[in-house]
Design a protein around this motif. Sequence first.
Motif, PDB file in Angstrom:
ATOM      1  N   THR A   1      21.795  73.204  18.545  1.00 49.78           N
ATOM      2  CA  THR A   1      22.953  73.033  17.694  1.00 49.78           C
ATOM      3  C   THR A   1      24.006  74.062  17.827  1.00 49.78           C
ATOM      4  O   THR A   1      24.906  73.332  17.786  1.00 49.78           O
ATOM      5  CB  THR A   1      22.246  73.539  16.217  1.00 49.78           C
ATOM      6  OG1 THR A   1      20.848  72.764  15.915  1.00 49.78           O
ATOM      7  CG2 THR A   1      22.955  73.330  15.184  1.00 49.78           C
TER       8      THR A   1
ATOM      9  N   ARG B   1      25.916  72.298  20.990  1.00 52.88           N
ATOM     10  CA  ARG B   1      26.382  71.110  20.751  1.00 52.88           C
ATOM     11  C   ARG B   1      27.785  71.129  20.066  1.00 52.88           C
ATOM     12  O   ARG B   1      28.575  70.474  20.228  1.00 52.88           O
ATOM     13  CB  ARG B   1      25.270  70.225  19.770  1.00 52.88           C
ATOM     14  CG  ARG B   1      25.566  68.823  19.456  1.00 52.88           C
ATOM     15  CD  ARG B   1      24.817  68.076  18.586  1.00 52.88           C
ATOM     16  NE  ARG B   1      25.003  66.899  18.166  1.00 52.88           N
ATOM     17  CZ  ARG B   1      24.334  65.944  17.479  1.00 52.88           C
ATOM     18  NH1 ARG B   1      23.016  66.546  16.961  1.00 52.88           N
ATOM     19  NH2 ARG B   1      24.375  64.809  17.182  1.00 52.88           N
TER      20      ARG B   1
ATOM     21  N   LEU C   1      26.714  62.040  19.655  1.00 51.19           N
ATOM     22  CA  LEU C   1      26.834  61.238  18.252  1.00 51.19           C
ATOM     23  C   LEU C   1      25.451  61.411  17.499  1.00 51.19           C
ATOM     24  O   LEU C   1      24.365  60.832  18.273  1.00 51.19           O
ATOM     25  CB  LEU C   1      27.534  60.179  18.319  1.00 51.19           C
ATOM     26  CG  LEU C   1      28.727  59.892  19.228  1.00 51.19           C
ATOM     27  CD1 LEU C   1      29.345  58.632  19.272  1.00 51.19           C
ATOM     28  CD2 LEU C   1      29.986  60.869  18.695  1.00 51.19           C
ATOM     29  N   ASP C   2      25.617  61.428  16.189  1.00 52.11           N
ATOM     30  CA  ASP C   2      24.397  61.193  15.508  1.00 52.11           C
ATOM     31  C   ASP C   2      24.448  59.805  15.250  1.00 52.11           C
ATOM     32  O   ASP C   2      25.407  58.933  15.514  1.00 52.11           O
ATOM     33  CB  ASP C   2      24.504  61.923  14.139  1.00 52.11           C
ATOM     34  CG  ASP C   2      24.403  63.522  14.203  1.00 52.11           C
ATOM     35  OD1 ASP C   2      23.186  63.839  15.139  1.00 52.11           O
ATOM     36  OD2 ASP C   2      24.967  64.228  13.737  1.00 52.11           O
ATOM     37  N   ALA C   3      23.164  59.171  14.833  1.00 48.76           N
ATOM     38  CA  ALA C   3      23.189  57.809  14.524  1.00 48.76           C
ATOM     39  C   ALA C   3      24.073  57.431  13.394  1.00 48.76           C
ATOM     40  O   ALA C   3      24.685  56.145  13.649  1.00 48.76           O
ATOM     41  CB  ALA C   3      21.724  57.583  13.869  1.00 48.76           C
ATOM     42  N   ASP C   4      24.527  58.017  12.527  1.00 51.98           N
ATOM     43  CA  ASP C   4      25.522  57.693  11.578  1.00 51.98           C
ATOM     44  C   ASP C   4      26.886  57.529  12.206  1.00 51.98           C
ATOM     45  O   ASP C   4      27.637  56.962  11.059  1.00 51.98           O
ATOM     46  CB  ASP C   4      25.344  58.555  10.181  1.00 51.98           C
ATOM     47  CG  ASP C   4      25.643  60.029  10.707  1.00 51.98           C
ATOM     48  OD1 ASP C   4      26.314  60.382  11.641  1.00 51.98           O
ATOM     49  OD2 ASP C   4      25.506  60.964   9.568  1.00 51.98           O
TER      50      ASP C   4
ATOM     51  N   VAL D   1      24.965  59.334  23.037  1.00 52.05           N
ATOM     52  CA  VAL D   1      24.150  58.833  22.069  1.00 52.05           C
ATOM     53  C   VAL D   1      22.792  58.706  22.733  1.00 52.05           C
ATOM     54  O   VAL D   1      22.362  58.189  23.643  1.00 52.05           O
ATOM     55  CB  VAL D   1      24.535  57.501  21.270  1.00 52.05           C
ATOM     56  CG1 VAL D   1      23.472  57.258  20.307  1.00 52.05           C
ATOM     57  CG2 VAL D   1      26.018  57.228  20.959  1.00 52.05           C
TER      58      VAL D   1
ATOM     59  N   ALA E   1      18.382  56.803  19.359  1.00 54.40           N
ATOM     60  CA  ALA E   1      18.999  56.477  18.163  1.00 54.40           C
ATOM     61  C   ALA E   1      19.724  55.018  18.278  1.00 54.40           C
ATOM     62  O   ALA E   1      19.786  54.390  17.349  1.00 54.40           O
ATOM     63  CB  ALA E   1      19.955  57.575  17.960  1.00 54.40           C
TER      64      ALA E   1
ATOM     65  N   HIS F   1      19.011  52.211  15.612  1.00 57.13           N
ATOM     66  CA  HIS F   1      20.062  51.667  14.938  1.00 57.13           C
ATOM     67  C   HIS F   1      20.162  49.833  15.290  1.00 57.13           C
ATOM     68  O   HIS F   1      20.464  49.177  14.208  1.00 57.13           O
ATOM     69  CB  HIS F   1      21.203  51.891  15.698  1.00 57.13           C
ATOM     70  CG  HIS F   1      22.640  51.548  14.879  1.00 57.13           C
ATOM     71  ND1 HIS F   1      23.014  52.047  13.763  1.00 57.13           N
ATOM     72  CD2 HIS F   1      23.657  50.608  15.242  1.00 57.13           C
ATOM     73  CE1 HIS F   1      24.034  51.438  13.375  1.00 57.13           C
ATOM     74  NE2 HIS F   1      24.356  50.556  14.287  1.00 57.13           N
TER      75      HIS F   1
ATOM     76  N   GLU G   1       9.475  63.527  15.271  1.00 53.01           N
ATOM     77  CA  GLU G   1      10.444  63.941  14.498  1.00 53.01           C
ATOM     78  C   GLU G   1       9.983  64.493  13.160  1.00 53.01           C
ATOM     79  O   GLU G   1       9.099  63.842  12.674  1.00 53.01           O
ATOM     80  CB  GLU G   1      11.186  62.427  14.376  1.00 53.01           C
ATOM     81  CG  GLU G   1      12.193  62.182  15.528  1.00 53.01           C
ATOM     82  CD  GLU G   1      13.025  61.099  15.341  1.00 53.01           C
ATOM     83  OE1 GLU G   1      14.233  61.215  15.630  1.00 53.01           O
ATOM     84  OE2 GLU G   1      12.655  60.192  14.678  1.00 53.01           O
TER      85      GLU G   1
ATOM     86  N   PHE H   1      16.073  67.895  18.724  1.00 51.86           N
ATOM     87  CA  PHE H   1      15.901  67.189  19.349  1.00 51.86           C
ATOM     88  C   PHE H   1      14.695  67.264  20.348  1.00 51.86           C
ATOM     89  O   PHE H   1      14.124  68.074  20.935  1.00 51.86           O
ATOM     90  CB  PHE H   1      17.080  67.269  20.592  1.00 51.86           C
ATOM     91  CG  PHE H   1      17.020  66.411  21.809  1.00 51.86           C
ATOM     92  CD1 PHE H   1      17.904  65.206  21.730  1.00 51.86           C
ATOM     93  CD2 PHE H   1      16.848  66.873  23.023  1.00 51.86           C
ATOM     94  CE1 PHE H   1      18.000  64.275  22.702  1.00 51.86           C
ATOM     95  CE2 PHE H   1      16.890  66.066  24.152  1.00 51.86           C
ATOM     96  CZ  PHE H   1      17.508  64.867  23.998  1.00 51.86           C
TER      97      PHE H   1
END
Length: 716
Positions: free
Chosen positions: A102, A105, A116-119, A199, A203, A207, A263, A291
């Motif tokens: 974290t 990153r 990148l996060d999924a959002d 990405v 993810a 998506h 997860e 991760f």
Amino acid sequence: MTELPENSTRYFNRELSWLAFNRRVMEEATNPAHPLLERLRFLSISGSNFDEFFMVRVAGLMGQQLQKVEARSADGLTPGQQLAAISAEAEMLADNQQAVWTAIRADLAETGIHVLDADAIEGETEAWLEGHFRDQIFPILTPQALDPAHPFPFIPNQGSSVIFDLVRKSDREPVRELVLLPTAIRRFVRLPGNPARYVAVEAVLKHFSHLLFPGYTALGAAAFRVLRDSDIEIEEEAEDLVMTFRSAIKRRRRGRVIRLEMEESISPELEAVLKEELGGSEALLTETGGFLGIGDLAMLVDEDRPDLKFTPYSARFPERIREYGGDCFAAIKAKDIVVHHPYESFDVVLSFLGQAAADPDVVAIKQTLYRAGKQPAVINALIAAAEAGKSVTAVVELKARFDEEQNLYWATALERAGVQVVYGFIDWKTHAKVSMVVRREGNGYRTYCHFGTGNYHPVTARIYTDISFFTADPRVGRDAAQIFNYVTGYVEPHGLELLGISPRDLRNRLVEMIDDEIAHARAGRPGAIWAKMNSLVDPAVIEKLYEASNAGVEIELIIRGICCLRPGVPGMSENIKVKSIVGRFLEHSRIWAFGNGKALPNDGARLFISSADWMQRNFDRRVEFMLPILNKTVHDQVLDQVMVANLLDNEQSWVLQPDGHYTRIVPGEDGSFNLHRYFMTNPSLSGRGAALESRKPVPKLQLKRRRNPPKAKAKA
């Protein structure tokens, strides 16, 4: 051998000591002295190490537990007790890895490297990823329904997958699907252009699940990963070792599940399915909000950002050999040579073998191959020699863990070229790194030998610190010939002049030398031992070191990884100090020094290089060597330069405390010393030849003796 007390007052647990080592590796990822992508590399290495630990060491303990084996470790723990302690420590380490990721990153984002996060998949990013998914990922995926007609599929070792809970739009019928992520798909997708944006592929898959499952709505999805038992056991009565290993390698993919990683956001329903299908009653289950598969972060390190990596380093080629026009044999014949990798190039080893292959006066080459890697330079030299009509023997070790398949491939290629390939002992590994060249000179033959503390592996030789020793000493040549006859023909060595070998007499030779230091100390002379290795586990040797400490022998150990010896305990080990060095290069060389009646270092010290760590497996179940260093220049380099530099290092060093914790050394008023930087900027003594006299001298290292341990700070 000493009868072992079944308690933890004399020994640290081997498995917990290894986890402590991997924690030191991980903590280098937080070291601000390292460039950012190198910090990420340390984190990914800790992840890969973690996986292997579960696949081999934890798998072995779980196997003992399932078979109700109650044999205790040297520190007195049963397999079940060890597993409980490992599980608690491993979970803390895994949580720490996620916290470090974290932080890294966030630091990467500030330098223009974004994960990148999924959002964040929206707008132009989403449009490009959709095209990439359709063209590059979708064709490779094979979704599988989970229902009575489609049982849960096999998930290979280290396999990552995504499980989906779906509902069919037409009739609201629930459907459960699983998608295995093939190894052909890279773990991260890099978006085009700069700044760099990545990405994770899982993810992307989640998506765009509507493209993979048209007509369905995803109610939930979660990634998971499995680690399986990956050790290979070979029965002594195996009739065909090659065929047995080919079958065992295939079986390894299907080994018992040891660890199931999921997860944290997984739904209770999906978690229940995975536990039932994969968890069993014995697998270790874990959930993470971070991760999955920390080792896969290595892909990000490949980003072309030299400003975030170590300054490239080019290894030197020994000037001694250049002085002889590149003729390795002439240089070695004149004087023994030591090459210190990675500061001096592994190319000298390749040149030695290449010259042997091309030289019409060379009649025979014998070579051990434990790990040769995927680069064929060494293999090509042996093939060229065989095709030139020379007698070439290659001892290929099939039991080199995780290199079995590659070694089988090389063995086949060598045999096709006419090399005599030997697989050694069924129940012992041939771990000694030895090359032997017999050359016609005058009216007779001369034998040239290379002994290494590391593998014949051109890639690892650029990042592992190892010693390569070349000699034409006839005594060493005669001993080397006996080692090869031992492995190829099971001919027991007799009358070895210089070498010690295991499993024949290595432990006994080592114990005798420790006893000599005890005798010196009891006679009022200085008793001193320095030793550098990867691991110290063997209880008999540890007990002998305790005896030496109590006799007044000063013992300094440089042990990168596992150490089961408990140092600094009054009345047991108060004269023993243990340090671990973790830095840019992986410390891998094995060097032993004994004062011989004087304080170390001294010109009369007994000095050895070896392929062996001080572990039961190296003494009892492997063919290893120990070789005395007798040449004065080589002796000076290995003892006064290499060993002293390791003891002086205070930038990359950790000290083992009596309670088992490691504390990082903090440079004091005397200044800082980084042994890797020293060797990168100062040529070695042995390889310089005449240049040693004509150029600026190598700075002399001075070891200041202190009775008190170096200043240390508590582990973060």
